[in-house]
Structures are given as structure tokens and as C-alpha cells.
Design a protein around this motif. Structure first.
Motif, PDB file in Angstrom:
ATOM      1  N   SER A   1      46.059  -6.833 -52.468  1.00 25.09           N
ATOM      2  CA  SER A   1      45.009  -6.525 -51.750  1.00 25.09           C
ATOM      3  C   SER A   1      45.343  -6.072 -50.328  1.00 25.09           C
ATOM      4  CB  SER A   1      43.875  -7.107 -51.718  1.00 25.09           C
ATOM      5  OG  SER A   1      43.971  -8.365 -50.787  1.00 25.09           O
ATOM      6  N   GLY A   2      44.776  -4.735 -49.874  1.00 27.12           N
ATOM      7  CA  GLY A   2      45.046  -4.740 -48.597  1.00 27.12           C
ATOM      8  C   GLY A   2      44.616  -5.496 -47.685  1.00 27.12           C
ATOM      9  N   ARG A   3      43.561  -6.377 -47.892  1.00 27.00           N
ATOM     10  CA  ARG A   3      42.936  -7.211 -46.972  1.00 27.00           C
ATOM     11  C   ARG A   3      44.042  -8.253 -46.782  1.00 27.00           C
ATOM     12  NH1 ARG A   3      38.080  -8.313 -45.195  1.00 27.00           N
ATOM     13  NH2 ARG A   3      37.520  -6.389 -46.313  1.00 27.00           N
ATOM     14  N   ILE A   4      44.678  -8.944 -47.794  1.00 30.04           N
ATOM     15  CA  ILE A   4      45.360  -9.976 -47.584  1.00 30.04           C
ATOM     16  C   ILE A   4      46.880  -9.477 -46.820  1.00 30.04           C
ATOM     17  CG2 ILE A   4      46.421 -10.024 -49.830  1.00 30.04           C
ATOM     18  CD1 ILE A   4      46.609 -12.974 -49.977  1.00 30.04           C
ATOM     19  N   LEU A   5      47.130  -8.442 -47.143  1.00 33.99           N
ATOM     20  CA  LEU A   5      48.452  -7.910 -46.460  1.00 33.99           C
ATOM     21  C   LEU A   5      48.310  -7.751 -44.836  1.00 33.99           C
ATOM     22  CD1 LEU A   5      49.838  -5.341 -48.950  1.00 33.99           C
ATOM     23  CD2 LEU A   5      50.583  -7.415 -48.804  1.00 33.99           C
ATOM     24  N   SER A   6      46.896  -7.021 -44.621  1.00 36.39           N
ATOM     25  CA  SER A   6      46.701  -7.052 -43.264  1.00 36.39           C
ATOM     26  C   SER A   6      46.675  -8.552 -42.479  1.00 36.39           C
ATOM     27  CB  SER A   6      45.336  -6.389 -42.967  1.00 36.39           C
ATOM     28  OG  SER A   6      45.370  -5.162 -43.329  1.00 36.39           O
ATOM     29  N   PHE A   7      45.975  -9.594 -43.316  1.00 30.64           N
ATOM     30  CA  PHE A   7      45.746 -10.674 -42.884  1.00 30.64           C
ATOM     31  C   PHE A   7      47.199 -11.516 -42.758  1.00 30.64           C
ATOM     32  CE2 PHE A   7      45.077 -15.175 -43.574  1.00 30.64           C
ATOM     33  CZ  PHE A   7      43.986 -15.820 -42.790  1.00 30.64           C
ATOM     34  N   LEU A   8      48.156 -11.283 -43.542  1.00 30.95           N
ATOM     35  CA  LEU A   8      49.255 -11.956 -43.509  1.00 30.95           C
ATOM     36  C   LEU A   8      50.182 -11.167 -42.541  1.00 30.95           C
ATOM     37  CD1 LEU A   8      49.971 -12.872 -47.244  1.00 30.95           C
ATOM     38  CD2 LEU A   8      49.181 -14.264 -45.401  1.00 30.95           C
ATOM     39  N   ASP A   9      50.308 -10.013 -42.311  1.00 30.04           N
ATOM     40  CA  ASP A   9      50.991  -9.297 -41.432  1.00 30.04           C
ATOM     41  C   ASP A   9      50.802  -9.960 -39.777  1.00 30.04           C
ATOM     42  OD1 ASP A   9      52.240  -7.632 -42.895  1.00 30.04           O
ATOM     43  OD2 ASP A   9      50.990  -5.901 -42.499  1.00 30.04           O
ATOM     44  N   ARG A  10      49.520 -10.013 -39.570  1.00 35.55           N
ATOM     45  CA  ARG A  10      48.999 -10.566 -38.307  1.00 35.55           C
ATOM     46  C   ARG A  10      49.252 -12.057 -38.346  1.00 35.55           C
ATOM     47  NH1 ARG A  10      42.985  -9.437 -37.767  1.00 35.55           N
ATOM     48  NH2 ARG A  10      43.188 -10.643 -36.092  1.00 35.55           N
ATOM     49  N   ALA A  11      48.993 -12.784 -39.097  1.00 31.89           N
ATOM     50  CA  ALA A  11      49.281 -14.158 -39.254  1.00 31.89           C
ATOM     51  C   ALA A  11      50.929 -14.677 -38.948  1.00 31.89           C
ATOM     52  CB  ALA A  11      48.866 -15.011 -40.414  1.00 31.89           C
ATOM     53  N   PHE A  12      51.678 -13.932 -39.774  1.00 30.42           N
ATOM     54  CA  PHE A  12      53.126 -14.260 -39.739  1.00 30.42           C
ATOM     55  C   PHE A  12      53.757 -13.727 -38.373  1.00 30.42           C
ATOM     56  CE2 PHE A  12      52.565 -15.817 -43.879  1.00 30.42           C
ATOM     57  CZ  PHE A  12      53.816 -16.591 -44.182  1.00 30.42           C
TER      58      PHE A  12
END
Length: 206
Positions: A90-101
Motif C-alpha cells: 500500500s502507498g500508505r505503508i511505503l510513505s510510513f516506512l520511508d519516513r520512519a527509516f
């Protein structure tokens, strides 16, 4: 020891959750505490590349990402679960993980992790591959199972019928527990993770 599980689905009790719950129960049977963090569907910015996190020590967009990172710093291992949209996470989890990592790599480094993909039919292996790349850029041991960590079904009821998928999740939980205990035993024997060199970045200008 504690494992933090991210449910990257907007649905709280769907197929992705079913997989994570099976892993969580297995970990608990191994005396590993767990928490399932629900991503849900709040407004979520993607990473803007502003690099302000390098200065302030957290993502400049102070939202659910920073909440998760605070929990991640206290966790010993991770499971990241995603639903499959158009044969990718999902685009949501990718945006989330991009920022978290990007903003908090130190919260994840040298801690074991695994990805789980949930789909009605196909696209799981492509999604699985994408999520694993977050781990391998961040010095994280990758936990495996007897098959790719996929589960199938359109909702919880169908996912419960994927007996092979559920077995894969249980073995993943046992393997995560085993790796965490091995790491803990190593630390108790004076064996710690490697000290990384200063990062070299090679840029090519054409």
C-alpha cells in the motif's frame, strides 16, 4: 524481549491482521511480548526529503510515524505487514516506512525483522521484496520461514482457511523468537553487533 508488529492495512481486522495475530500468539507462546501497531487511515504525509530530521532528531511531521518510532526504539524485533494493492505494498505503508527509516534508522539497526504480505490472489512476492529492502539497507537481520511470508484471502474469514499461510506465520514467529534468543545469548557472552564504519557515499556526476 518485545516484538513490534505493524499492521499496514487501513482495516483493523482484515487479512493482514490475521497473519500478524498468528505470529503474535506464537511469539507469546515463546515468552516474547508483542504489540500490534495499527496504521489505520489517518492523514499521512510522505517523505519530502527536507532532512530536518537530521537536525531535530525526528520527522518534522509530528504524527503517527514519530509515535511508532518511539515504540521501535524500545523493541527488539519487528514484523511489518502490508496488504497488496496493484501488486505492490500500500502507498500508505511505503510513505510510513520511508519516513520512519529515513528519520530514525538507529531505532531499527541490528534488530531482526520480517515482512508479511496479504492478498486476495496475487502480488505478494513483489510486495514482500519491496518491504525486505528496508531491512537490508539498515543492518537488520532478516527472519525467514518455510515459504515466502504470504497469506491469502479476502478478509479474516478466508484468511483463516489458508492453512499453509497460517503455518508459515507460526514458523516465522518461532524463527523470530529463536533469533532474538540467540542474539540475547550472544550479548550475555560479550558478543555484540559490529561497529559500523563511517558511511561512504559515492555520487556520480554526469
Amino acid at each position: 524481549m518485545k516484538v513490534l508488529l505493524l499492521n499496514g492495512s487501513a482495516r483493523k481486522n482484515g487479512t493482514t491482521f490475521t497473519a500478524l495475530e498468528e505470529i503474535s500468539l506464537t511469539l507469546q507462546s515463546e515468552q516474547i511480548s508483542t504489540e500490534i501497531f495499527q496504521l489505520g487511515n489517518p492523514d499521512l504525509r510522505d517523505c519530502s526529503g527536507c532532512c530536518a530530521c537530521r537536525r531535530i532528531g525526528k520527522c518534522v511531521y509530528d504524527d503517527i510515524v514519530n509515535e511508532f518510532v518511539a515504540k521501535a526504539r524500545m523493541a527488539d524485533g519487528f514484523i511489518f505487514g502490508t496488504p497488496v494493492y496493484y501488486a505492490h505494498p500500500s502507498g500508505r505503508i511505503l510513505s510510513f516506512l520511508d519516513r520512519a527509516f529515513f528519520s530514525a534508522a538507529s531505532a531499527f539497526a541490528y534488530k531482526p525483522a520480517a515482512a508479511v504480505a496479504a492478498a486476495r490472489r496475487s502480488g505478494t512476492t513483489a510486495s514482500f521484496d519491496v518491504l525486505n529492502k528496508y531491512f537490508t539497507i539498515c543492518n537488520m537481520p532478516v527472519v525467514s520461514s518455510q515459504y515466502w511470508n504470504n497469506i491469502y484471502g479476502n478478509g479474516m474469514e478466508q484468511a483463516r482457511q489458508d492453512l499453509e499461510g497460517l503455518q508459515t506465520m507460526r514458523l516465522l514467529g518461532h524463527n523470530m523468537a529463536w533469533m532474538l534468543k540467540c542474539i540475547e545469548a550472544g550479548k550475555n557472552s560479550g558478543i555484540n553487533h559490529p561497529t559500523p564504519d563511517t558511511k561512504i557515499k559515492t555520487d556520480f556526476i554526469r
